[in-house]
Each structure stands twice: as C-alpha cells, then as structure tokens.
Scaffold this motif. Structure first.
Motif, mmCIF file in Angstrom:
data_model
loop_
_atom_site.group_PDB
_atom_site.id
_atom_site.type_symbol
_atom_site.label_atom_id
_atom_site.label_comp_id
_atom_site.label_asym_id
_atom_site.label_seq_id
_atom_site.Cartn_x
_atom_site.Cartn_y
_atom_site.Cartn_z
ATOM 1 N N TYR A 77 -6.381 -68.100 3.442
ATOM 2 C CA TYR A 77 -7.678 -67.426 3.519
ATOM 3 C C TYR A 77 -7.750 -66.264 2.532
ATOM 4 O O TYR A 77 -8.780 -66.026 1.892
ATOM 5 C CB TYR A 77 -7.913 -66.910 4.940
ATOM 6 N N GLU A 78 -6.638 -65.528 2.401
ATOM 7 C CA GLU A 78 -6.608 -64.371 1.497
ATOM 8 C C GLU A 78 -6.718 -64.817 0.035
ATOM 9 O O GLU A 78 -7.476 -64.242 -0.750
ATOM 10 C CB GLU A 78 -5.320 -63.576 1.720
ATOM 11 N N ALA A 79 -5.968 -65.841 -0.335
ATOM 12 C CA ALA A 79 -5.971 -66.297 -1.723
ATOM 13 C C ALA A 79 -7.338 -66.853 -2.134
ATOM 14 O O ALA A 79 -7.789 -66.652 -3.260
ATOM 15 C CB ALA A 79 -4.889 -67.356 -1.934
ATOM 16 N N LYS A 80 -7.998 -67.557 -1.208
ATOM 17 C CA LYS A 80 -9.286 -68.181 -1.510
ATOM 18 C C LYS A 80 -10.466 -67.233 -1.314
ATOM 19 O O LYS A 80 -11.558 -67.494 -1.834
ATOM 20 C CB LYS A 80 -9.493 -69.406 -0.599
ATOM 21 N N GLY A 81 -10.279 -66.143 -0.548
ATOM 22 C CA GLY A 81 -11.412 -65.336 -0.128
ATOM 23 C C GLY A 81 -12.274 -66.121 0.847
ATOM 24 O O GLY A 81 -13.504 -66.062 0.815
ATOM 25 N N ARG A 82 -11.618 -66.843 1.753
ATOM 26 C CA ARG A 82 -12.280 -67.790 2.653
ATOM 27 C C ARG A 82 -12.611 -67.131 3.986
ATOM 28 O O ARG A 82 -11.756 -66.459 4.573
ATOM 29 C CB ARG A 82 -11.345 -68.981 2.882
ATOM 30 N N SER A 84 -12.810 -66.491 7.842
ATOM 31 C CA SER A 84 -11.781 -66.864 8.816
ATOM 32 C C SER A 84 -12.261 -67.868 9.857
ATOM 33 O O SER A 84 -11.438 -68.453 10.575
ATOM 34 C CB SER A 84 -11.255 -65.612 9.529
ATOM 35 N N ASP A 85 -13.587 -68.085 9.963
ATOM 36 C CA ASP A 85 -14.073 -69.071 10.939
ATOM 37 C C ASP A 85 -14.285 -70.443 10.311
ATOM 38 O O ASP A 85 -14.843 -71.343 10.936
ATOM 39 C CB ASP A 85 -15.369 -68.587 11.599
ATOM 40 N N ASN A 86 -13.829 -70.620 9.056
ATOM 41 C CA ASN A 86 -13.948 -71.905 8.371
ATOM 42 C C ASN A 86 -12.627 -72.656 8.550
ATOM 43 O O ASN A 86 -11.621 -72.310 7.929
ATOM 44 C CB ASN A 86 -14.241 -71.674 6.890
ATOM 45 N N PRO A 87 -12.577 -73.694 9.406
ATOM 46 C CA PRO A 87 -11.301 -74.331 9.762
ATOM 47 C C PRO A 87 -10.587 -74.975 8.576
ATOM 48 O O PRO A 87 -11.199 -75.310 7.561
ATOM 49 C CB PRO A 87 -11.716 -75.400 10.779
ATOM 50 N N GLY A 138 -10.284 -70.753 15.522
ATOM 51 C CA GLY A 138 -10.471 -70.349 16.906
ATOM 52 C C GLY A 138 -10.997 -71.441 17.807
ATOM 53 O O GLY A 138 -11.216 -71.221 19.000
ATOM 54 N N LEU A 139 -11.195 -72.647 17.276
ATOM 55 C CA LEU A 139 -11.692 -73.765 18.082
ATOM 56 C C LEU A 139 -10.546 -74.455 18.816
ATOM 57 O O LEU A 139 -9.378 -74.264 18.487
ATOM 58 C CB LEU A 139 -12.405 -74.777 17.181
ATOM 59 N N ASP A 140 -10.897 -75.291 19.807
ATOM 60 C CA ASP A 140 -9.866 -76.044 20.531
ATOM 61 C C ASP A 140 -9.663 -77.433 19.942
ATOM 62 O O ASP A 140 -9.038 -78.292 20.548
ATOM 63 C CB ASP A 140 -10.209 -76.139 22.030
ATOM 64 N N THR A 141 -10.211 -77.643 18.736
ATOM 65 C CA THR A 141 -10.027 -78.917 18.034
ATOM 66 C C THR A 141 -9.342 -78.663 16.697
ATOM 67 O O THR A 141 -9.390 -77.552 16.161
ATOM 68 C CB THR A 141 -11.382 -79.602 17.780
ATOM 69 N N PRO A 254 -14.436 -77.953 7.985
ATOM 70 C CA PRO A 254 -14.597 -77.242 6.717
ATOM 71 C C PRO A 254 -15.891 -77.618 6.013
ATOM 72 O O PRO A 254 -16.320 -78.763 6.049
ATOM 73 C CB PRO A 254 -13.378 -77.699 5.906
ATOM 74 N N GLY A 255 -16.505 -76.629 5.359
ATOM 75 C CA GLY A 255 -17.655 -76.900 4.512
ATOM 76 C C GLY A 255 -18.979 -77.044 5.214
ATOM 77 O O GLY A 255 -19.983 -77.376 4.586
ATOM 78 N N MET A 256 -19.051 -76.766 6.520
ATOM 79 C CA MET A 256 -20.292 -76.989 7.248
ATOM 80 C C MET A 256 -21.235 -75.791 7.218
ATOM 81 O O MET A 256 -22.448 -75.955 7.353
ATOM 82 C CB MET A 256 -20.000 -77.344 8.707
ATOM 83 N N LYS A 257 -20.709 -74.575 7.058
ATOM 84 C CA LYS A 257 -21.544 -73.388 7.245
ATOM 85 C C LYS A 257 -21.943 -72.695 5.959
ATOM 86 O O LYS A 257 -23.103 -72.355 5.754
ATOM 87 C CB LYS A 257 -20.807 -72.398 8.161
#
Length: 371
Positions: A77-82, A84-87, A138-141, A254-257
């Motif tokens: 996440y740090e390297a990409k600047g991603r 944190s809620d993007n699985p 943070g999801l259960d999937t 990933p990529g939905m939001k």
C-alpha cells in the motif's frame, strides 16, 4: 474523490516516498517459459524476508509480498500509494494451497476451478483466520487467483507462501504490461522487478464472487460472463461495475471504487452515431485553446482523425488485441504529453465489457454523446 480521501492518499504517498527513496531496485530479466532458478530463488528470498517483488503474470505485472505477513502487505500500500480499503489478491501455485486460506469451496467455485484455473480468473471466498485484514481491506472475504504464467508459478512455489499482489503501478495509473512500466512507477520503492517481457492478456483478471449464489462478477476480464455461464449456469454482474461508485461504497474486490488506469491527460469517452466527426470537432476546439489533443482509435478509424496524437489499440474485429494493448497505449499518451484524450467506445459484450470497464474508470465515467 472526496477532499478527505485525496488528502489521505497524498499523505500515504508522502510516507511511501520517505520510506522508499533510498531503496535500490534490482531488475532481472527472466526467461518467460523457463525462468532461471537462481533468479527465482533470489526473488523468493526477498518475499520470505518481507520485501516486495514485481513479477509478470499472463494479465499484468503484479507487485508481490508475503500474503500472510501483515507488515509486508502494508508495504504494498505504501509503495503504490494505495487506499487501505482496496483489497489485494492472494496468488497460489497449486490447488492444494487454496484450502488453508479459505473457509470453504462452494460447488460453483469448484466447477470454475476445474474449467479456468490456472488462468486469468480471481475468485472471492470467505477467508480463513490466517489471512490478515490488510489483505482483505477489513472484509471477511478474500480474493484468490492461480496464475498460469510460468514465472509467477515458479516464484510462488519457491517462496512457499501465498503472494499478495495487486498491479505493480502507482495507484490510479494504467496497469503495467511491461517491466519498464513498473520501473517508471516504482523504481526505488520496491526491492526487485522480474522482467518477463510483455504480458499476454493486458487486462487484469476477471473477479467473480463465489461466496454468493449465483456467482457475481465484480470485475470483467478475459474469462467472460458467457464463458462462466456455460460452466455454472446463472452468473450475475455487479450493478456498480459500469457506474460511478458513491463515496461511501466499500469495495469487495480490487478496482471497484477508485479512479484507475488514468494517464495524466483528461480522458473522455465518445459514443453515438458520428464519433469521428464529433471527436474531430472537439479536437479542433481544444487545439485552438493551445491544448495537445490525443485520440484513442482503432485500426479502422485511425486515419480519419485530425489530432496531435492518434494511437490505435488494434482492430475492432479483435477485442483480445485491444485488451492486450489498452494500458500500453494509455501510457503512451503520457509519453506524448497530451493534455486531453478522446477515446472510442466498444460493445459491452464478451471482452468488450472488460475494455469498457477500464476505459470508464480511466475517464472518470465522463461520456460525450456524438449525436
């Protein structure tokens, strides 16, 4: 993007830059079919020690970390600047590696596994307790994929662990289909890049949620709805797939939001009965204002446009070719320093659905009617 989210992403990127500025990124060329054992062993050791390795798959290049190491996944996440809620997606190299990281394997999932794994299909399962929340947002999937690329499989096997890997690019930019794309975005921020040449598919894997009935496509890709329906019957498509998500939307894959796949230029999609005329009129107006104009065209229409930069993504008769070229062409508009890009649209069937999903996100869902 909200002001609060934009500030959070900016702060994340600043932290990443401070952490990674002094890192030396190794680049190693590997044979696509028979990857060199010593190079794979070196990359696997980096992963085992909590480092980051970019590697080719049959879809795009992935940025890999130990998928069971929370600290290592945070470095992605740090390297990409991603956000944190993007699985992230966990990558495995054998079907036996699936059971330890999921609670159960539904019948529909097993049929899809038998038909399409290894390959460009990611499935979402209920996660096992060993999978960190960092991986799942943070999801259960948890999203899991079994890639077919020889380099990816060799790396996962040698590392002996599931590899968490989103696309190996700065968050929001077009996904990398060549090692030089990875280096352009992440050089100095990750430990190693394995250069296996250009990827085959060029679009990220299809994501289907098999924790629900019927299975639901959350991101389209090379494995289409029509292909899956032949195996499991009914397959739904998430209503948010081609719509701009709300600010409170919680992505399950990933990529939905967030805005993705975007070059620096403003991108607009153009649809209707006279797309060529419309784009040429728009380009003329933009050029009169001193803007450098790009057009994302096809082989059939490239010669008809009057813009500063006209790039073809391939033949309209070969959607798989367009999918393979799309991200590379979007990055070329940055190389050409365009200010605005107008893009043709494609049918929402087969692989066209995946192409339009990426283009709509690239354009921030901005659509111009040519009528």
């Amino acid at each position: 993007m909200t002001l609060v989210h934009a500030e959070a992403v900016k702060n994340t990127k600043n932290v990443a830059e401070q952490i990674c500025n002094q890192m030396k990124t190794m680049q190693k060329k590997v044979h696509t079919q028979y990857p060199e054992a010593d190079i794979i062993a070196q990359a696997a050791q980096i992963l085992q020690q909590g480092g980051l390795v970019a590697f080719p798959t049959e879809t795009v290049y992935g940025l890999g970390a130990n998928g069971l190491d929370e600290a290592a996944c945070k470095r992605i996440y740090e390297a990409k600047g991603r956000p944190s809620d993007n699985p992230l997606i966990l990558h495995i190299s054998h079907i036996d590696e699936l059971r330890p990281i999921v609670r159960d394997i539904p019948q529909a999932a097993q049929k899809l596994i038998d038909a399409f794994w290894p390959g460009p299909l990611t499935m979402i399962f209920q996660k096992a307790d060993c999978v960190p929340d960092t991986v799942t947002g943070g999801l259960d999937t948890v999203a899991v994929r079994f890639p077919s690329h020889s380099v990816a499989m060799a790396l996962i096997r040698k590392a002996g662990l599931p590899i968490a890997a989103p696309s190996a690019n700065t968050s929001g930019k077009p996904s990398p289909t060549r090692a030089e794309h990875v280096a352009l975005d992440l050089d100095g921020k990750i430990d190693m890049i394995l250069d296996g040449g250009a990827t085959t598919w060029g679009l990220e894997s299809t994501i289907v949620d098999v924790s629900v009935t019927p299975p639901m496509i959350l991101r389209p890709g090379a494995i289409t709805k029509e292909m899956m329906a032949q195996v499991v019957g009914d397959v739904d498509i998430d209503a948010a797939l081609l719509q701009k998500p709300t600010t409170d939307f919680r992505p399950k894959a990933p990529g939905m939001k967030y805005t993705h796949y975007a070059p620096k230029a403003d991108v607009f999609l153009v649809q209707g009965n006279d797309v060529v005329r419309c784009i040429n009129d728009l380009a003329k107006k933009q050029k009169a204002q001193g803007k450098k104009v790009g057009v994302l065209a096809t082989d059939q229409t490239k010669a008809k446009y009057h813009a500063d930069v006209v790039l073809s993504v391939g033949s309209r008769e070969k959607l798989e070719e367009i999918g393979a070229n799309l991200f590379h062409v979007l990055r070329q508009f940055d190389v050409c320093q365009t200010d605005v890009v107008y893009a043709e649209v494609f049918p929402l069937t087969g692989e066209g659905l995946a192409i339009m999903n990426r283009l709509q996100k690239s354009a921030g869902y901005r659509m111009i009617e040519a009528d």
